[in-house]
Design an enzyme around this catalytic site. Structure first.
Site, PDB file in Angstrom:
ATOM      1  N   ASN A  58      42.531  36.910  30.098  1.00  0.00           N
ATOM      2  CA  ASN A  58      42.841  35.884  31.076  1.00  0.00           C
ATOM      3  C   ASN A  58      41.875  34.798  30.800  1.00  0.00           C
ATOM      4  O   ASN A  58      42.043  33.729  30.730  1.00  0.00           O
ATOM      5  CB  ASN A  58      43.001  36.207  32.501  1.00  0.00           C
ATOM      6  CG  ASN A  58      44.004  37.099  32.943  1.00  0.00           C
ATOM      7  OD1 ASN A  58      45.114  37.478  32.115  1.00  0.00           O
ATOM      8  ND2 ASN A  58      44.031  37.838  34.115  1.00  0.00           N
ATOM      9  N   LYS A 245      30.866  34.832  44.258  1.00  0.00           N
ATOM     10  CA  LYS A 245      31.877  34.349  44.682  1.00  0.00           C
ATOM     11  C   LYS A 245      32.319  34.747  46.028  1.00  0.00           C
ATOM     12  O   LYS A 245      32.289  36.025  46.487  1.00  0.00           O
ATOM     13  CB  LYS A 245      33.072  34.312  43.676  1.00  0.00           C
ATOM     14  CG  LYS A 245      32.696  34.193  42.104  1.00  0.00           C
ATOM     15  CD  LYS A 245      33.879  34.534  41.408  1.00  0.00           C
ATOM     16  CE  LYS A 245      33.678  36.195  41.259  1.00  0.00           C
ATOM     17  NZ  LYS A 245      34.675  36.726  40.564  1.00  0.00           N
ATOM     18  N   ASP A 283      39.207  35.515  37.297  1.00  0.00           N
ATOM     19  CA  ASP A 283      39.068  35.206  36.145  1.00  0.00           C
ATOM     20  C   ASP A 283      39.119  33.717  35.688  1.00  0.00           C
ATOM     21  O   ASP A 283      38.333  33.349  34.657  1.00  0.00           O
ATOM     22  CB  ASP A 283      40.311  35.999  35.114  1.00  0.00           C
ATOM     23  CG  ASP A 283      40.426  37.570  35.515  1.00  0.00           C
ATOM     24  OD1 ASP A 283      39.357  37.955  35.587  1.00  0.00           O
ATOM     25  OD2 ASP A 283      41.493  37.984  35.427  1.00  0.00           O
ATOM     26  N   ASP A 319      49.063  35.498  35.967  1.00  0.00           N
ATOM     27  CA  ASP A 319      48.059  35.746  36.163  1.00  0.00           C
ATOM     28  C   ASP A 319      47.167  34.483  35.221  1.00  0.00           C
ATOM     29  O   ASP A 319      45.862  34.421  35.314  1.00  0.00           O
ATOM     30  CB  ASP A 319      47.687  36.920  35.277  1.00  0.00           C
ATOM     31  CG  ASP A 319      48.061  38.133  36.278  1.00  0.00           C
ATOM     32  OD1 ASP A 319      48.803  37.815  37.097  1.00  0.00           O
ATOM     33  OD2 ASP A 319      47.766  39.123  35.954  1.00  0.00           O
TER      34      ASP A 319
END
Length: 374
Positions: A58, A245, A283, A319
């Site tokens: 990804n 994050k 990602d 994704d």
């Protein structure tokens, strides 16, 4: 692109010939992914759409779509699903020449998932990856010359959980040695993949060997019982850059000064996003941050580009998606704090010359006036 300054631990290094071969090398398993045709339990979904999914691939696809040279390294089965993965990832512009086909009958991994957010209890994933071709990745089956052929080597904790061979490979790559490219590591804790309780210690060990680490505050709490960015940094003092994050609450970067050893701490709030599907956002954030790092942008801009790349995938069903054009993303990343906080992004915001028209009227003028960061 100017050559990186070797004394800056936040800048990708590597010999010139490696920089010419690829800016980023991503190592990890990708699988054929089956997305549900409608919400509901897996038992109730009547049909699925085939696509691709894998944390590292990804990142590779997003970086390639953003204009970077990227190589994806893995193993796939000598089967139709392996063909599909190599072709689909290559279609994004990713170099797949170092992907190996398994000659011993191991198959390409596949998985099915529901349409619900991964963070909810209703989310279901059915993996068919045990004994997959990628699980045979090891120090013996993977070529270090390929793995070190970029300015950045990006890994995730998923690979360490696939097999003992994969864990041995990850430990070797996390060892600090001369000539290693900048090592980027996304913790990516997946409890279902670990066969025992070694996961927390292994992930901490590998993270400590990396130069740049991405970790979610929720997974740090779950894996290491750490409940603040400062506590996470205390547990991970070794990486030159640590990015924590916090989902809708934004992200915080700790960047260590090479001379003084002191951290500069930068926090950037997340964007308001109309979420279509939450899978793949982490990602995409890593890809956006790495893209801005490769361009030598300041830390705040790196975090903002991470948020923008995440917003691109959050407003799309898959994704992986094509991010906003670089000039458009640069204009948004250059907004003042007030305009940045006013952004509300929905489906279609990344597409075409009319992309600005999808933004709130209150910030359209600010976007047009913003000066790109590079």
């Amino acid at each position: 692109m100017p050559a990186p300054v070797a004394a800056d631990p936040t800048s990708p290094g590597g010999p010139p010939e490696a920089a010419e071969a690829a800016e980023v090398v991503c190592l990890g398993e990708s699988m054929v992914t089956f997305l549900p045709s409608r919400p509901g339990r897996l038992a109730d979904v009547p049909a699925f759409t085939r696509t691709i999914g894998g944390a590292e691939s990804n990142v590779a696809c997003a970086l390639a779509a953003a204009g970077h040279t990227v190589k994806w390294i893995s193993r796939v089965g000598a089967d139709g699903f392996g063909d599909h993965l190599v072709e689909a990832i290559g279609a994004y512009g990713v170099d797949t020449s170092a992907v190996r086909r398994d000659a011993d009958g191991r198959r390409t991994g596949i998985y099915f998932r529901t349409a619900t957010d991964r963070s909810t209890t209703a989310h279901e994933v059915a993996y068919y990856r045990a004994g997959s071709a990628a699980s045979a990745m090891s120090p013996e089956t993977m070529d270090r010359a390929d793995l070190w052929s970029g300015r950045v080597l990006h890994l995730s904790g998923i690979t360490a959980a696939l097999s003992d061979d994969c864990l041995a490979l990850m430990r070797e790559l996390a060892g600090r040695r001369a000539g290693r490219p900048l090592l980027s590591f996304d913790v990516n804790h997946r409890p279902a993949l670990w066969r025992d309780d070694s996961g927390p210690d292994v992930l901490l060990e590998i993270a400590r060997g990396a130069d740049l680490v991405f970790v979610g505050d929720d997974e740090a709490a779950q894996v290491w019982d750490l409940h603040s960015p400062e506590a996470i940094r205390e547990a991970l003092p070794e990486p030159a850059v640590l990015v924590v994050k916090a989902g809708a609450d934004g992200a915080t970067a700790f960047v260590r000064d090479a001379d003084s050893g002191a951290d500069t701490v930068t926090a950037v709030p997340a964007l308001g996003v109309e979420v279509v599907a939450a899978v793949g956002a982490g990602d995409a954030f890593a890809a956006g941050f790495l893209s801005a790092t490769l361009r030598g942008l300041p830390t705040e801009a790196r975090l903002r580009h991470g948020h923008l790349m995440a917003a691109a995938v959050l407003t799309d069903a898959g994704d992986v998606c094509v991010p906003a054009a670089r000039a458009h993303a640069d204009r948004l990343a250059a907004l003042d704090d007030q305009a940045w906080g006013s952004l509300r992004l929905g489906p279609g915001w990344t597409s075409g010359a009319a992309a600005d028209a999808t933004l709130p009227e209150a910030v359209q003028d600010a976007v047009q006036e913003a000066v790109p960061t590079s």
